[in-house]
Write an enzyme that holds these catalytic residues in place. Structure first.
Site, short mmCIF file in Angstrom:
data_model
loop_
_atom_site.label_atom_id
_atom_site.label_comp_id
_atom_site.label_asym_id
_atom_site.label_seq_id
_atom_site.Cartn_x
_atom_site.Cartn_y
_atom_site.Cartn_z
NE ARG A 60 43.80 40.79 49.23
CZ ARG A 60 42.89 39.92 48.83
NH1 ARG A 60 41.80 39.71 49.56
NH2 ARG A 60 43.06 39.24 47.71
CG ASN A 90 37.76 38.91 51.64
OD1 ASN A 90 37.74 40.11 51.40
ND2 ASN A 90 38.21 38.02 50.77
CG ASP A 148 33.65 38.39 47.18
OD1 ASP A 148 33.07 37.73 46.31
OD2 ASP A 148 34.84 38.75 47.08
CG ASP A 301 36.90 39.62 42.55
OD1 ASP A 301 37.20 39.93 43.72
OD2 ASP A 301 36.70 38.44 42.20
N GLY A 320 42.81 35.09 42.39
CA GLY A 320 42.58 36.52 42.36
C GLY A 320 43.56 37.26 41.47
#
Length: 427
Positions: A60, A90, A148, A301, A320
């Site tokens: 993040r 991302n 992703d 993940d 998530g």
């Protein structure tokens, strides 16, 4: 660096307990060791494995430091037995250029708990329209590229990415989801989704992209990695593609090895994930494919989210789950206790194969004299109860809350330095 002795450990869970001497970051001796100046870590018969490598982690940073930072994510990884993680692109700004990937790598080195490898975006802004600066990012050390969270759905863009990746000797990792088949999708397309009134996410949305990309990779002579495999059909496609000589690898998440779409009955968004939880039949096939090697490795993940992004109505919740500190125990529960893998098998799917896929020369190495001391010590007999609030991550969105799980990480070593021990990060 002060020498270290791991006393009374069992490499790969085999044989009688022995001692391992670590000096200057490498394994110096195994067996009868003498080093009066060494610190001692009592193993008490624990299993010694190569340090785990996660090909799929969301840290993040930059952009959403309210949910995770490279520091907190690295701590979670070390506590979970990991010595290397791959941070997905991302972020905000997106890791689609040299500046951002260098920032991620630099912060990882500063924290120093695990080796943090930035994943570069395949396309600019993850928009799937224009290729990102693959060459400059590769020169900056990026070994894996992925959009992703988004599928590289344009076959021409994907073909070009694979062709460039071959020239750069890097890997393209695909989030396999045909977006035109998943508009508004909220759950696996099946009986449970129909019963709950949730828009279905068809298995074919994943399988069709995997089949397409395997063919593109075969013709390009490139390496393809498939993220978070979730369906029986995808396992079938992978088996077919590998038999034809395609250089394709694949990962499965711990949650897809254990949980099914039956969990959705409560509408608790903690169970919302992309790709969605599938059926018990899919879970069985995924476990067997991992044991067989059709699916190469386990990847977490790890996806931390703020409370306001998860504790809301199902349709608005972000997909998530956390994964770094529960991955080992889920693999023990689903693969070791069922007899599908032994401890050497655990080393293969959590360390050796992911290191090989990503091209890490000092990770996933054999436990032998002269090898780097990137190691994980595991108590196979321990049990513990999951409490998300006690994790190192800022977020607490775990679907395993309150579960009693088997197996616990005793200690993690990065190049001979203890980065986690007894459930804590050393001061």
């Amino acid at each position: 660096m002060i020498p270290l002795i791991l006393k009374g450990v069992r490499p790969y869970g085999e044989g009688d307990p022995t001692d391992v001497l670590i000096r200057d970051g490498v394994i110096a001796a195994i067996g009868s060791v003498e080093a009066p100046d060494a610190e001692v870590v009592e193993g008490n018969g624990a299993v010694l494995l190569p340090g785990f490598v996660d090909l799929h982690t969301h840290l993040r940073e930059p952009g959403r430091e309210d949910t995770e930072t490279i520091a907190t994510g690295s701590a979670a990884a070390a506590l979970g037995g990991y010595t290397a993680v791959f941070a997905m692109a991302n972020t905000n700004p997106v890791a689609d250029n040299e500046v951002v990937v260098q920032h991620v790598a630099r912060r990882g080195r500063e924290v120093g708990l695990v080796d943090v490898h930035p994943v570069g975006a395949v396309t600019v802004g993850l928009e799937g329209v224009k290729l990102a600066e693959l060459g400059t990012m590769a020169k900056a050390g990026v070994r894996v590229f992925s959009d992703d969270g988004h599928c590289v759905h344009d076959p021409l863009i994907m073909r070009r990415a694979l062709e460039y990746s071959r020239a750069l000797d890097v890997v393209v990792a695909q989030h396999a989801e045909e977006p035109r088949l998943t508009v508004g999708a909220q759950a696996h397309e099946g009986e449970q989704a129909s019963r709950l009134g949730l828009q279905g996410w068809p298995a074919a949305a994943e399988e069709s992209i995997v089949a397409r990309d395997c063919l593109l990779a075969l013709h390009a002579g490139a390496r393809l990695h498939v993220c978070h495999v979730s369906t029986t059909g995808t396992a079938d496609v992978l088996r077919w593609a590998k038999a034809r000589g395609t250089e394709v690898s694949a990962e499965v998440t711990p949650h897809h090895l254990l949980l099914t779409d039956d969990r959705l009955a409560t509408y608790d968004p903690v169970n919302k994930v992309n790709p969605p939880l599938r059926t018990a039949a899919d879970v069985k096939v995924l476990r067997e494919a991992l044991a067989e090697g059709v699916i190469d490795c386990v990847a977490t993940d790890h996806a931390p989210h703020a409370v306001q992004d998860k504790d809301t109505e199902w349709s608005a919740a972000r997909p998530g789950m956390l994964g770094l500190q529960t991955a080992l125990s889920i693999v023990v529960e689903t693969m070791v206790r069922t007899g599908l893998l032994d401890w050497r098998g655990v080393a293969r799917v959590m360390s050796e194969r992911p290191a090989e896929i990503a091209g890490l020369p000092d990770q996933g190495r054999p436990i032998e004299v002269g090898e780097p001391a990137n190691l994980t010590l595991v108590d196979p007999d321990a049990t513990w109860t999951v409490r998300g609030a006690e994790f190192a991550s800022i977020a607490a969105n775990t679907p395993f809350e309150g579960m009693e799980l088997p197996g616990a990480v005793v200690a993690t070593l990065l190049r001979g330095r203890v980065t986690a021990a007894g459930g804590r990060i050393p001061a």
